[in-house]
Motif scaffolding. Sequence first.
Motif, short mmCIF file in Angstrom:
data_model
loop_
_atom_site.label_atom_id
_atom_site.label_comp_id
_atom_site.label_asym_id
_atom_site.label_seq_id
_atom_site.Cartn_x
_atom_site.Cartn_y
_atom_site.Cartn_z
N MET A 106 -18.84 -34.94 11.54
CA MET A 106 -19.77 -34.32 11.12
C MET A 106 -20.82 -35.24 10.45
O MET A 106 -20.76 -36.40 10.09
N THR A 107 -22.24 -34.95 10.93
CA THR A 107 -23.21 -35.79 10.46
C THR A 107 -23.99 -35.29 9.32
O THR A 107 -24.10 -34.25 8.98
N THR A 108 -23.94 -36.31 8.28
CA THR A 108 -24.62 -36.09 6.97
C THR A 108 -26.14 -36.59 6.93
O THR A 108 -26.42 -37.72 7.28
N PRO A 109 -26.90 -35.60 6.75
CA PRO A 109 -28.33 -35.91 6.74
C PRO A 109 -28.71 -37.10 5.78
O PRO A 109 -27.89 -37.14 4.71
N PRO A 110 -29.48 -37.79 5.86
CA PRO A 110 -30.22 -38.92 4.82
C PRO A 110 -30.36 -38.37 3.61
O PRO A 110 -30.98 -37.32 3.41
N TYR A 111 -30.05 -38.87 2.42
CA TYR A 111 -30.46 -38.42 1.04
C TYR A 111 -31.71 -38.79 0.71
O TYR A 111 -32.47 -39.45 1.36
#
Length: 299
Positions: free
Chosen positions: A1-6
């Motif tokens: 799962m890819t976590t978008p940049p904060y």
Amino acid sequence: MTTPPYLQKGDRIRVVSPAGKVNRNKVLPGLELIRNEGFELILGAHTLDSHFQFAGNDEERLEDLQQALDDPECKAIICSRGGYGVIRFADKLDFTNFKKHPKWLVGFSDITVLHCLLQKQGISSIHGAMPAFYTKEDNPTESYTELIRVLTGEKTSTEVPANPNNKKGNATAPIIGGNLSILYSLLGTPYEPDTVGKILFIEDLNEYLYHLDRIMHSLKLAGKLKNLAGLVVGGFSDMKDNDSPFGQSVEEIILNTVKDYNFPVCFDFPAGHIDRNLPIVLGENYLLKVKEKTRLVRI
């Protein structure tokens, strides 16, 4: 799962209305809070439009959302409200550019359709409050401040008071879900949730008790409950009964459907169509500990 940049100060946030039309007097104060955080805020061309019950026609709402998905400088997309309408163009969305520049998508209710689409793309998203719920009596709400914490990269942990209907146990798994009626409506489509080994979060609003029973049994028959790692039950607000009572409460209906399974079940989690609507990062791993009290911890 890819976590978008904060997000960082100065980052671009786009606001779109992919479903129901908004009451601008309820939404604009929340948008001003976002501006005051130091973010660049861009509204879609049709965010505040009205077309019968929708915020613009299908083509206009699709255009705004697609533009936000494609924008390489955008770091988050906040949906103005739920309502109804995303499913009308869900199959027309193109995630090619979005996957090159993933960004956070925030919303709940009808926005559950988009969360399910993003699960299929392998990208995390945030089940969380929308702008009408960011202020109360001119002050920021907890739902808003917790959302900003998540968007800027802080890990969150929520403790939930004991409920006598809880089923004790522990689970560590990705969390998915959202509005129960929307999840039910996606059964048999390419976007139906994959629940195997997942913690499932559910919430709903303004449904008849007998219909909740129908939904839960449909999920059971579809095999969506037997292999869960855990079940987190949020707000079930303004539920209705017939003149001839159904005879079971929300908790009893849900427990009756999952009684043959051994995973932990938590009731009264503060998320859904309720004032205290805390963010959940869908697709990410959480630790669920249901004891005397419940803790849901993003790990």
